[in-house]
Design an enzyme around this catalytic site. Structure first.
Site, PDB file in Angstrom:
ATOM      1  CG  ASP A  34     -35.230  79.693  41.577  1.00  0.00           C
ATOM      2  OD1 ASP A  34     -36.315  80.201  41.925  1.00  0.00           O
ATOM      3  OD2 ASP A  34     -34.608  78.890  42.292  1.00  0.00           O
ATOM      4  CE1 TYR A 151     -40.333  69.627  50.760  1.00  0.00           C
ATOM      5  CE2 TYR A 151     -39.773  68.265  52.659  1.00  0.00           C
ATOM      6  CZ  TYR A 151     -39.382  69.032  51.572  1.00  0.00           C
ATOM      7  OH  TYR A 151     -38.049  69.208  51.316  1.00  0.00           O
ATOM      8  CE  LYS A 155     -38.553  67.230  48.413  1.00  0.00           C
ATOM      9  NZ  LYS A 155     -37.936  67.877  47.248  1.00  0.00           N
ATOM     10  CG  ASN A 180     -33.218  69.101  59.270  1.00  0.00           C
ATOM     11  OD1 ASN A 180     -34.143  69.759  58.805  1.00  0.00           O
ATOM     12  ND2 ASN A 180     -33.400  68.174  60.192  1.00  0.00           N
ATOM     13  CD  GLU A 193     -37.188  81.930  59.237  1.00  0.00           C
ATOM     14  OE1 GLU A 193     -37.643  82.034  58.088  1.00  0.00           O
ATOM     15  OE2 GLU A 193     -37.667  82.520  60.220  1.00  0.00           O
ATOM     16  CB  THR A 221     -33.230  64.344  68.513  1.00  0.00           C
ATOM     17  OG1 THR A 221     -34.067  63.264  68.101  1.00  0.00           O
ATOM     18  CG2 THR A 221     -33.028  64.313  70.018  1.00  0.00           C
TER      19      THR A 221
HETATM   20  P1  NAD Z   1     -34.944  76.617  48.431  1.00  0.00           P
HETATM   21  O1  NAD Z   1     -36.381  76.913  48.722  1.00  0.00           O
HETATM   22  O2  NAD Z   1     -33.919  77.591  48.851  1.00  0.00           O
HETATM   23  O3  NAD Z   1     -34.763  76.331  46.875  1.00  0.00           O
HETATM   24  C1  NAD Z   1     -35.778  75.840  46.064  1.00  0.00           C
HETATM   25  C2  NAD Z   1     -35.884  76.772  44.874  1.00  0.00           C
HETATM   26  O4  NAD Z   1     -36.903  76.292  44.010  1.00  0.00           O
HETATM   27  C3  NAD Z   1     -36.276  78.210  45.260  1.00  0.00           C
HETATM   28  O5  NAD Z   1     -35.283  79.132  44.865  1.00  0.00           O
HETATM   29  C4  NAD Z   1     -37.575  78.426  44.534  1.00  0.00           C
HETATM   30  O6  NAD Z   1     -37.752  79.762  44.045  1.00  0.00           O
HETATM   31  C5  NAD Z   1     -37.466  77.431  43.405  1.00  0.00           C
HETATM   32  N1  NAD Z   1     -38.788  77.157  42.849  1.00  0.00           N
HETATM   33  C6  NAD Z   1     -39.909  76.844  43.544  1.00  0.00           C
HETATM   34  N2  NAD Z   1     -40.937  76.744  42.707  1.00  0.00           N
HETATM   35  C7  NAD Z   1     -40.454  77.004  41.462  1.00  0.00           C
HETATM   36  C8  NAD Z   1     -41.050  77.053  40.179  1.00  0.00           C
HETATM   37  N3  NAD Z   1     -42.345  76.819  40.011  1.00  0.00           N
HETATM   38  N4  NAD Z   1     -40.267  77.340  39.110  1.00  0.00           N
HETATM   39  C9  NAD Z   1     -38.936  77.606  39.283  1.00  0.00           C
HETATM   40  N5  NAD Z   1     -38.330  77.564  40.477  1.00  0.00           N
HETATM   41  C10 NAD Z   1     -39.080  77.269  41.547  1.00  0.00           C
HETATM   42  O7  NAD Z   1     -34.647  75.178  49.040  1.00  0.00           O
HETATM   43  P2  NAD Z   1     -33.271  74.407  49.274  1.00  0.00           P
HETATM   44  O8  NAD Z   1     -33.040  74.341  50.729  1.00  0.00           O
HETATM   45  O9  NAD Z   1     -32.211  74.947  48.395  1.00  0.00           O
HETATM   46  O10 NAD Z   1     -33.693  72.931  48.805  1.00  0.00           O
HETATM   47  C11 NAD Z   1     -33.431  72.428  47.521  1.00  0.00           C
HETATM   48  C12 NAD Z   1     -34.081  71.055  47.372  1.00  0.00           C
HETATM   49  O11 NAD Z   1     -33.627  70.168  48.388  1.00  0.00           O
HETATM   50  C13 NAD Z   1     -35.602  71.084  47.481  1.00  0.00           C
HETATM   51  O12 NAD Z   1     -36.141  70.178  46.549  1.00  0.00           O
HETATM   52  C14 NAD Z   1     -35.871  70.583  48.876  1.00  0.00           C
HETATM   53  O13 NAD Z   1     -37.131  69.964  48.990  1.00  0.00           O
HETATM   54  C15 NAD Z   1     -34.741  69.591  49.063  1.00  0.00           C
HETATM   55  N6  NAD Z   1     -34.421  69.407  50.485  1.00  0.00           N
HETATM   56  C16 NAD Z   1     -33.835  70.417  51.180  1.00  0.00           C
HETATM   57  C17 NAD Z   1     -33.547  70.243  52.523  1.00  0.00           C
HETATM   58  C18 NAD Z   1     -32.901  71.334  53.332  1.00  0.00           C
HETATM   59  O14 NAD Z   1     -32.664  71.109  54.513  1.00  0.00           O
HETATM   60  N7  NAD Z   1     -32.599  72.499  52.765  1.00  0.00           N
HETATM   61  C19 NAD Z   1     -33.861  69.031  53.159  1.00  0.00           C
HETATM   62  C20 NAD Z   1     -34.474  68.027  52.417  1.00  0.00           C
HETATM   63  C21 NAD Z   1     -34.725  68.215  51.068  1.00  0.00           C
END
Ligand code: NAD
Length: 334
Positions: A34, A151, A155, A180, A193, A221
């Site tokens: 990360d 975004y 994806k 979510n 958040e 919703t």
């Molecule tokens: P998060 O932001 O907590 O985790 C993503 C991580 O990617 C972060 O720690 C960030 O530092 C790291 N990152 C970003 N750019 C980077 C780079 N250039 N080099 C190295 N690391 C990098 O998000 P999350 O909630 O843990 O989500 C994880 C994945 O799931 C993401 O791809 C997100 O799009 C997808 N997603 C999440 C949700 C949700 O509700 N949390 C919903 C749909 C999709």
């Protein structure tokens, strides 16, 4: 038998941090990568490398051998306040696309077959999510495409990228569309958040009988999936024969105002909700779990109330720790 090895990209994030824990509990040797450490919990990864996955040279250094499992979760993302204002569009698209291009190609060069990619419910067309009571999020409805944010477009592009590597290079990538995800040890302040964490924080900070502000009319919703079930679906999908894309989400749809009421009840504070203008995204969104049930014989089941109760307790304790206040047991958090 040799120890299995996994690589988690985005291991300093919310889902990545929980995934590392799960893989460690299964006996994997885990490398986490990360651009930052996780702010909310110590990593359990055997090797945690800080670096930028947009940098191709860095990526080829950390993908230095044939991992058994690779999970690509790194993305430039955040809650509605980050994704829907338009101010971060160029970064969101450029950064996340570069990460996916680099990681996937490095995996191919090391002959790694199984790569998990975390896509999102944000790929679904706006026109199928106008009615808050009847959103359509079946997997096949993603085309003709019309996501509500850049975004979502990134994806969709990256989903196609992973599928193209499956077709052209014999890889076995697996794609989930998360809906979510929430739970302890996620962002709960600072602007990235999501709704459950933001509402838990506002209510935890409010006095009994106090008021909180909720973006939009509150009738929009959503469904929210507890982190443990997200992790379960993720590892099940990666190890299955089904490439996806498939929804990993909850089918328990709820309006944002009802979610706020649920949290108010959990807190025991009897909070008043004031709806104010703000970024809110599509009108309705819910997971459709028919495909995952059919292909994996599994789907999330935990009632929302249970996951929210655990999350509220965690955010309440974080807030008290920050302000050096006594926790519910009367102790000052350290
Ligand atoms: P998060 O932001 O907590 O985790 C993503 C991580 O990617 C972060 O720690 C960030 O530092 C790291 N990152 C970003 N750019 C980077 C780079 N250039 N080099 C190295 N690391 C990098 O998000 P999350 O909630 O843990 O989500 C994880 C994945 O799931 C993401 O791809 C997100 O799009 C997808 N997603 C999440 C949700 C949700 O509700 N949390 C919903 C749909 C999709």
């Amino acid at each position: 038998m040799a120890t299995k090895e996994a690589l988690v990209c985005g291991a300093g994030g919310f889902i990545g941090g929980h995934l590392v824990k799960r893989l460690k509990s299964e006996g994997f040797w885990v490398r986490g990568v990360d651009i930052k450490f996780n702010e909310h919990a110590e990593t359990l990864a055997d090797d945690f490398v800080i670096g930028d996955l947009r940098d191709q040279q860095f990526v080829s250094k950390i993908i230095d051998h044939r991992f058994d499992e690779v999970y690509q979760l790194a993305a430039d993302m955040g809650g509605a306040g980050y994704i829907f204002t338009g101010e971060n569009d160029a970064n969101v698209m450029h950064n996340s696309a570069l990460i996916n291009l680099n990681v996937l190609d490095a995996c191919h060069k090391r002959d790694i077959k199984r790569v998990f990619y975390s896509s999102s419910a944000c790929v679904y067309p706006v026109h199928n999510q106008l009615d808050p009571d009847n959103p359509n999020c079946t997997e096949s409805s993603a085309y003709p495409a019309n996501p509500d944010s850049e975004y979502g477009w990134e994806k969709l592009f990256s989903e196609r990228l992973y599928l193209a590597y499956n077709r052209n290079h014999g890889m076995e990538c697996r794609i989930a569309r998360y809906h979510n995800i929430f739970g302890p040890e996620g962002s709960w302040e600072g602007g990235k958040e999501k709704a459950p964490a933001a509402l838990c924080r506002k209510i935890a900070a409010a006095a009994p009988g106090g008021q909180i502000q909720v973006w939009g009319d509150g009738k929009q919703t959503r469904s929210f999936l507890f982190i443990d079930e997200c992790i379960e679906g993720t590892v099940r999908l990666l190890r299955s024969d089904f490439e996806g894309p498939v929804n990993i989400g909850s089918e328990e749809m709820i309006s944002i105002n009802h979610l706020a009421q649920m949290i108010s009840e959990i807190s025991g504070k009897d909070i008043v909700i004031e709806n104010i203008p703000g970024p809110e995204g599509v009108r309705g969104r819910n997971s459709d779990n028919r495909l995952i049930r059919q292909m994996l014989g599994w789907a999330p089941e935990l009632p929302l109330h249970q996951g929210i109760s655990k999350t509220y307790a965690w955010i309440d304790s974080q807030l008290k720790r920050k302000h050096n206040l006594p926790d519910s047991a009367g102790c000052v958090a350290t």
